[in-house]
Design an enzyme around this catalytic site. Sequence first.
Site, PDB file in Angstrom:
ATOM      1  N   ASP A  23       1.014  -1.211  -0.203  1.00  0.00           N
ATOM      2  CA  ASP A  23      -0.087   0.042  -0.034  1.00  0.00           C
ATOM      3  C   ASP A  23       0.880   1.242  -0.103  1.00  0.00           C
ATOM      4  O   ASP A  23       1.928   1.279   0.487  1.00  0.00           O
ATOM      5  CB  ASP A  23      -0.899  -0.071   1.286  1.00  0.00           C
ATOM      6  CG  ASP A  23      -2.093   0.915   0.889  1.00  0.00           C
ATOM      7  OD1 ASP A  23      -2.372   1.218   0.166  1.00  0.00           O
ATOM      8  OD2 ASP A  23      -2.571   1.272   2.147  1.00  0.00           O
ATOM      9  N   ARG A  36      -0.341   9.324 -10.289  1.00  0.00           N
ATOM     10  CA  ARG A  36      -0.364   8.006  -9.503  1.00  0.00           C
ATOM     11  C   ARG A  36       0.094   6.844 -10.220  1.00  0.00           C
ATOM     12  O   ARG A  36       0.754   5.934  -9.507  1.00  0.00           O
ATOM     13  CB  ARG A  36      -1.868   7.656  -9.165  1.00  0.00           C
ATOM     14  CG  ARG A  36      -2.512   8.485  -8.174  1.00  0.00           C
ATOM     15  CD  ARG A  36      -3.964   8.088  -8.138  1.00  0.00           C
ATOM     16  NE  ARG A  36      -4.262   6.608  -7.585  1.00  0.00           N
ATOM     17  CZ  ARG A  36      -4.151   6.301  -6.536  1.00  0.00           C
ATOM     18  NH1 ARG A  36      -4.014   7.104  -5.363  1.00  0.00           N
ATOM     19  NH2 ARG A  36      -4.495   5.115  -6.093  1.00  0.00           N
ATOM     20  N   HIS A  40       2.903   3.465  -9.084  1.00  0.00           N
ATOM     21  CA  HIS A  40       2.977   1.846  -9.438  1.00  0.00           C
ATOM     22  C   HIS A  40       4.080   1.521 -10.081  1.00  0.00           C
ATOM     23  O   HIS A  40       4.851   0.371  -9.864  1.00  0.00           O
ATOM     24  CB  HIS A  40       1.801   1.905 -10.269  1.00  0.00           C
ATOM     25  CG  HIS A  40       0.342   2.105  -9.666  1.00  0.00           C
ATOM     26  ND1 HIS A  40       0.033   1.771  -8.309  1.00  0.00           N
ATOM     27  CD2 HIS A  40      -0.683   2.826 -10.083  1.00  0.00           C
ATOM     28  CE1 HIS A  40      -1.171   2.235  -8.144  1.00  0.00           C
ATOM     29  NE2 HIS A  40      -1.699   2.865  -9.147  1.00  0.00           N
ATOM     30  N   LEU A 134      11.938 -20.038  -4.171  1.00  0.00           N
ATOM     31  CA  LEU A 134      10.828 -19.485  -3.625  1.00  0.00           C
ATOM     32  C   LEU A 134       9.555 -19.367  -4.338  1.00  0.00           C
ATOM     33  O   LEU A 134       9.581 -19.370  -5.999  1.00  0.00           O
ATOM     34  CB  LEU A 134      11.047 -17.871  -3.441  1.00  0.00           C
ATOM     35  CG  LEU A 134      10.186 -16.927  -2.862  1.00  0.00           C
ATOM     36  CD1 LEU A 134       9.633 -16.785  -1.780  1.00  0.00           C
ATOM     37  CD2 LEU A 134      10.541 -15.508  -3.478  1.00  0.00           C
ATOM     38  N   ARG A 191       2.163  -5.332   6.203  1.00  0.00           N
ATOM     39  CA  ARG A 191       1.298  -4.051   5.499  1.00  0.00           C
ATOM     40  C   ARG A 191       2.210  -2.433   5.679  1.00  0.00           C
ATOM     41  O   ARG A 191       2.641  -2.245   6.551  1.00  0.00           O
ATOM     42  CB  ARG A 191      -0.163  -3.606   6.209  1.00  0.00           C
ATOM     43  CG  ARG A 191      -0.818  -2.494   5.430  1.00  0.00           C
ATOM     44  CD  ARG A 191      -2.378  -2.510   5.721  1.00  0.00           C
ATOM     45  NE  ARG A 191      -2.986  -1.513   4.733  1.00  0.00           N
ATOM     46  CZ  ARG A 191      -4.071  -1.614   3.945  1.00  0.00           C
ATOM     47  NH1 ARG A 191      -4.807  -2.708   4.460  1.00  0.00           N
ATOM     48  NH2 ARG A 191      -4.567  -0.752   3.243  1.00  0.00           N
ATOM     49  N   ARG A 197      -5.535  -2.220   8.780  1.00  0.00           N
ATOM     50  CA  ARG A 197      -6.639  -3.166   8.280  1.00  0.00           C
ATOM     51  C   ARG A 197      -6.229  -4.139   7.505  1.00  0.00           C
ATOM     52  O   ARG A 197      -4.956  -4.145   6.727  1.00  0.00           O
ATOM     53  CB  ARG A 197      -7.781  -2.366   7.567  1.00  0.00           C
ATOM     54  CG  ARG A 197      -7.321  -1.368   6.522  1.00  0.00           C
ATOM     55  CD  ARG A 197      -8.275  -0.765   6.065  1.00  0.00           C
ATOM     56  NE  ARG A 197      -8.181   0.196   4.738  1.00  0.00           N
ATOM     57  CZ  ARG A 197      -7.712   1.605   4.906  1.00  0.00           C
ATOM     58  NH1 ARG A 197      -8.140   2.129   6.049  1.00  0.00           N
ATOM     59  NH2 ARG A 197      -7.657   2.250   3.947  1.00  0.00           N
TER      60      ARG A 197
END
Length: 260
Positions: A23, A36, A40, A134, A191, A197
């Site tokens: 996030d 934005r 990313h 992995l 997170r 959350r």
Amino acid sequence: MTDNIDNNKPAPAVPAHVAIIMDGNGRWARARGLDRSEGHVEGVNTVRRITEAASQAGVKYLTLYTFSTENWNRPQAEVDALMHLIVIAIERETPDLIKNNVRLNMIGDFSRLPEEALDRLRRCMADTAHCTGLVLTLALSYSARWEITAAARRLAELAAKGDIDPESIDDDTFAASLTTAGMPDPDLLIRTGGDFRVSNFLLWQIAYAEIFVTPTYWPDFSADDFRNAILSFNSRERRFGLTSDQLKTSASHSSQQSNA
């Protein structure tokens, strides 16, 4: 003068399965006056960095929350850009995944993915299928409620046809019907971005995961940050419903048996 080294001290535990909610890409970009999409793009570089760090640390499974079912509700231009970026990034990284013995896996509701994107991603999965190190899983068009609902529907259909006895359905049966069947549950959930959350991510599987939240945005999340999360994991007492005394007694009994 030499350091006193306790050779009997157990080595730090490495979580077998680490799941990450990546996030903060948009906020990272906005803080820098960028679009934005730039966040990313930078986030993709972090994926490569953390995949390498996880592999080096001895983590066996790394699951990344790449695109949620809720993300389909974002502006169409951003969704299209994300889909394009994900496909291009995975195709670009596939040779290095093979070189580093990393197997690519995907979970999610693939019916909503553009057909061309899905075909290209599946080719990347096939190209790494022989790798034994992995397992890198991308949760793509994924939500835990969708996954749990789909699993319940499959089991209900089997029961209705008489293929299984409803009374026989237990935790293991249900887990085997999830998209993560065959994988251990996450030991550690990370997170980034500071929100406390779980955002509809692996709700069944993280029942006993240790949770590590950092305010660092995903594009800035470093290999050292990842190692610090593992150190935090090692400082936790994982009781699984037991008491501390019960854990100590169990550990002592196991030690006596191994020394017998």
